[in-house]
Design an enzyme around this catalytic site. Structure first.
Site, PDB file in Angstrom:
ATOM      1  N   HIS A  95       1.899 -18.990  44.721  1.00  0.00           N
ATOM      2  CA  HIS A  95       1.650 -20.282  44.079  1.00  0.00           C
ATOM      3  C   HIS A  95       0.167 -20.491  43.790  1.00  0.00           C
ATOM      4  CE1 HIS A  95       2.228 -24.591  43.169  1.00  0.00           C
ATOM      5  NE2 HIS A  95       0.967 -24.653  43.597  1.00  0.00           N
TER       6      HIS A  95
ATOM      7  N   ASP B 136      13.570 -20.607  29.929  1.00  0.00           N
ATOM      8  CA  ASP B 136      13.185 -22.015  29.963  1.00  0.00           C
ATOM      9  C   ASP B 136      14.435 -22.878  29.758  1.00  0.00           C
ATOM     10  OD1 ASP B 136      10.241 -23.635  29.382  1.00  0.00           O
ATOM     11  OD2 ASP B 136      12.126 -24.701  28.980  1.00  0.00           O
TER      12      ASP B 136
ATOM     13  N   CYS C 162       7.357 -27.592  45.156  1.00  0.00           N
ATOM     14  CA  CYS C 162       6.996 -27.039  43.855  1.00  0.00           C
ATOM     15  C   CYS C 162       8.271 -26.500  43.210  1.00  0.00           C
ATOM     16  CB  CYS C 162       5.958 -25.939  43.992  1.00  0.00           C
ATOM     17  SG  CYS C 162       5.722 -25.013  42.458  1.00  0.00           S
TER      18      CYS C 162
ATOM     19  N   ASN D 216      -0.063 -23.446  29.414  1.00  0.00           N
ATOM     20  CA  ASN D 216      -0.640 -24.783  29.408  1.00  0.00           C
ATOM     21  C   ASN D 216      -1.390 -25.009  30.719  1.00  0.00           C
ATOM     22  OD1 ASN D 216       0.418 -25.541  26.865  1.00  0.00           O
ATOM     23  ND2 ASN D 216       2.416 -25.894  27.796  1.00  0.00           N
TER      24      ASN D 216
ATOM     25  N   HIS E 138       2.240 -20.490  34.880  1.00  0.00           N
ATOM     26  CA  HIS E 138       3.312 -19.810  34.163  1.00  0.00           C
ATOM     27  C   HIS E 138       2.869 -19.492  32.749  1.00  0.00           C
ATOM     28  CE1 HIS E 138       3.842 -24.184  33.806  1.00  0.00           C
ATOM     29  NE2 HIS E 138       4.333 -23.976  32.597  1.00  0.00           N
TER      30      HIS E 138
ATOM     31  N   HIS F 174       4.450 -18.948  29.029  1.00  0.00           N
ATOM     32  CA  HIS F 174       5.593 -19.076  28.134  1.00  0.00           C
ATOM     33  C   HIS F 174       5.587 -17.881  27.185  1.00  0.00           C
ATOM     34  CE1 HIS F 174       6.303 -23.552  28.736  1.00  0.00           C
ATOM     35  NE2 HIS F 174       5.057 -23.458  29.166  1.00  0.00           N
TER      36      HIS F 174
ATOM     37  N   HIS G  86       2.567 -24.968  38.558  1.00  0.00           N
ATOM     38  CA  HIS G  86       2.621 -23.601  39.108  1.00  0.00           C
ATOM     39  C   HIS G  86       2.376 -22.695  37.908  1.00  0.00           C
ATOM     40  CE1 HIS G  86       4.743 -20.483  41.884  1.00  0.00           C
ATOM     41  NE2 HIS G  86       4.334 -19.830  40.802  1.00  0.00           N
TER      42      HIS G  86
HETATM   43  P1  AMP Z   1       4.650 -26.699  30.985  1.00  0.00           P
HETATM   44  O1  AMP Z   1       4.902 -27.985  30.253  1.00  0.00           O
HETATM   45  O2  AMP Z   1       3.753 -25.738  30.260  1.00  0.00           O
HETATM   46  O3  AMP Z   1       4.195 -26.966  32.410  1.00  0.00           O
HETATM   47  O4  AMP Z   1       6.043 -25.930  31.046  1.00  0.00           O
HETATM   48  C1  AMP Z   1       7.014 -26.203  31.973  1.00  0.00           C
HETATM   49  C2  AMP Z   1       8.295 -25.665  31.423  1.00  0.00           C
HETATM   50  O5  AMP Z   1       9.244 -25.600  32.469  1.00  0.00           O
HETATM   51  C3  AMP Z   1       8.915 -26.542  30.321  1.00  0.00           C
HETATM   52  O6  AMP Z   1       9.026 -25.784  29.114  1.00  0.00           O
HETATM   53  C4  AMP Z   1      10.294 -26.911  30.889  1.00  0.00           C
HETATM   54  O7  AMP Z   1      11.312 -26.929  29.916  1.00  0.00           O
HETATM   55  C5  AMP Z   1      10.507 -25.820  31.924  1.00  0.00           C
HETATM   56  N1  AMP Z   1      11.400 -26.178  33.014  1.00  0.00           N
HETATM   57  C6  AMP Z   1      11.400 -27.314  33.759  1.00  0.00           C
HETATM   58  N2  AMP Z   1      12.354 -27.267  34.704  1.00  0.00           N
HETATM   59  C7  AMP Z   1      12.972 -26.060  34.561  1.00  0.00           C
HETATM   60  C8  AMP Z   1      14.065 -25.410  35.215  1.00  0.00           C
HETATM   61  N3  AMP Z   1      14.703 -25.989  36.263  1.00  0.00           N
HETATM   62  N4  AMP Z   1      14.453 -24.192  34.794  1.00  0.00           N
HETATM   63  C9  AMP Z   1      13.829 -23.597  33.753  1.00  0.00           C
HETATM   64  N5  AMP Z   1      12.778 -24.148  33.094  1.00  0.00           N
HETATM   65  C10 AMP Z   1      12.371 -25.369  33.483  1.00  0.00           C
HETATM   66 ZN    ZN Z   2       4.752 -23.135  43.193  1.00  0.00          ZN
END
Ligand code: AMP
Ligand code: ZN
Length: 113
Positions: free
Chosen positions: A46, A30, A4, A86, A99, A101, A97
């Site tokens: 998780h 992000d 993950c 989302n 989260h 925003h 996982h």
């Molecule tokens: P979601 O599409 O709601 O699942 O959001 C996932 C978010 O994770 C997206 O906005 C990506 O830009 C962000 N993301 C993906 N990989 C990383 C990373 N290594 N570091 C920081 N943010 C990330």
């Molecule tokens: Zn996780």
């Protein structure tokens, strides 16, 4: 949770720009910001998404939203901000996982989706 992305970020196995951390949550910038301030707040435990919120303790759930509010103050988002989680394919969730925003630092669109 093996494999993950956000669990690896929490463990420090993948680098991230940390914004806030306590025993329950980790928050970081992000990598592909959609606004001047774009922070992700994740529980250290998780679970895949809001759909699995019942698997989190009440303490962890509360900690996520308390962290959102604290980070918004820390980032000086006095004009307001948007909080988005989302959940699943129709919402285009890309990292499974949970989260939240935090988006701010500019006027958001009046369209939510
Ligand atoms: P979601 O599409 O709601 O699942 O959001 C996932 C978010 O994770 C997206 O906005 C990506 O830009 C962000 N993301 C993906 N990989 C990383 C990373 N290594 N570091 C920081 N943010 C990330
Ligand atoms: Zn996780």
């Amino acid at each position: 949770m093996e494999n993950c992305l956000f669990c690896k970020i929490i463990k420090g196995e993948i680098p991230s720009a940390r914004v806030y951390e306590n025993d329950q949550v980790y928050a970081f910038k992000d990598i592909n910001p959609q606004a001047p301030v774009h922070v992700l707040v994740v529980p250290k435990t998780h679970v895949a998404s809001v759909s699995e919120i019942d698997l989190l303790s009440d303490e962890d759930v509360a900690a996520c939203l308390r962290a959102v509010s604290l980070i918004a103050r820390q980032e000086s988002l006095s004009g307001g901000y948007r909080v988005i989680s989302n959940c699943g394919p129709d919402a285009c969730q890309s990292v499974p996982h949970l989260h939240f925003h935090i988006l701010g630092g500019r006027r958001m669109s009046d369209q939510m989706a």
